[in-house]
Design a protein around this motif. Sequence first.
Motif, short mmCIF file in Angstrom:
data_model
loop_
_atom_site.label_atom_id
_atom_site.label_comp_id
_atom_site.label_asym_id
_atom_site.label_seq_id
_atom_site.Cartn_x
_atom_site.Cartn_y
_atom_site.Cartn_z
N SER A 22 0.73 26.84 -3.63
CA SER A 22 -0.20 25.82 -3.12
C SER A 22 0.27 24.40 -3.44
CB SER A 22 -1.60 26.03 -3.72
OG SER A 22 -1.56 25.89 -5.12
N LEU A 23 1.30 24.26 -4.28
CA LEU A 23 1.83 22.92 -4.58
C LEU A 23 2.72 22.47 -3.44
CD1 LEU A 23 2.82 23.25 -8.35
CD2 LEU A 23 0.92 21.97 -7.39
N PRO A 24 2.65 21.20 -3.07
CA PRO A 24 3.54 20.71 -2.01
C PRO A 24 4.98 20.66 -2.53
CG PRO A 24 2.30 18.89 -2.96
CD PRO A 24 1.76 20.15 -3.57
N THR A 25 5.89 20.70 -1.60
CA THR A 25 7.29 20.65 -2.02
C THR A 25 7.59 19.24 -2.54
OG1 THR A 25 7.97 20.04 0.20
CG2 THR A 25 8.03 22.38 -0.35
N ALA A 26 8.42 19.21 -3.53
CA ALA A 26 8.76 17.92 -4.15
C ALA A 26 9.67 17.12 -3.23
CB ALA A 26 9.45 18.16 -5.49
N ARG A 27 9.41 15.81 -3.19
CA ARG A 27 10.27 14.94 -2.39
C ARG A 27 11.56 14.69 -3.14
NH1 ARG A 27 6.92 9.57 -2.06
NH2 ARG A 27 7.84 9.67 -4.11
N ALA A 28 12.58 14.46 -2.40
CA ALA A 28 13.86 14.10 -3.03
C ALA A 28 13.74 12.65 -3.50
CB ALA A 28 14.99 14.25 -2.03
N PRO A 29 14.09 12.40 -4.74
CA PRO A 29 13.94 11.02 -5.23
C PRO A 29 14.94 10.09 -4.57
CG PRO A 29 15.03 12.38 -6.88
CD PRO A 29 14.61 13.30 -5.77
N ARG A 30 14.51 8.84 -4.36
CA ARG A 30 15.39 7.80 -3.81
C ARG A 30 15.52 6.72 -4.87
NH1 ARG A 30 12.26 6.53 1.32
NH2 ARG A 30 11.52 8.63 1.60
#
Length: 187
Positions: A22-30
């Motif tokens: 149920s957790l959203p996928t983590a964004r790739a850090p910029r």
Amino acid sequence: MAAAQTLIQAELPPDHSTMHPSLPTARAPRFSDLIEAEHTRLSSSGAAKEPNTGIDLSRYAPPEPPSPTASNETWTTALQQASTSAEYLSTRSVNLSLLESYGRNAWLVGNSQLENELKGLEMEVESLKLEQESVEQARRAVQRNAEGELNGLEEGWRGGVGRMIEVLAAGERVKGEILERRRRGAT
């Protein structure tokens, strides 16, 4: 407690490295270019062995004294810099001891008091700037008002000097005529 732990363990997937569905996928850090460069430097082989890659300790070191043959101005400047550095380090030491003794809140209260004092000083500087500007405007207004009078006086002076020169020139002409008549009468 054991029953709760058992229920929690039952809900977790067998592999703890995977996230809950149920957790959203983590964004790739910029990261910015500067942060990327620092990451690259830290990940290089020799970066971990560099001893001075943190706080610059030179700002806490006492300043170097000038040579014994230096001028009085150099010694005065060095003394002022050492005094400023000592005051800074003393205040920093007090703040760190407050942080250690009374915790974060006392340190934050001290910082807040310093910020209030700074704001008061900034307001005082601003009011003094406004006062200086008003004095400057008053001075300019007085100069503008006196400009006509000064111009009139200067023109009067120039006219007076011009008339005086004319009188002196006329007097010399008269003297010349008198001398000419005396010469003619003597012959």
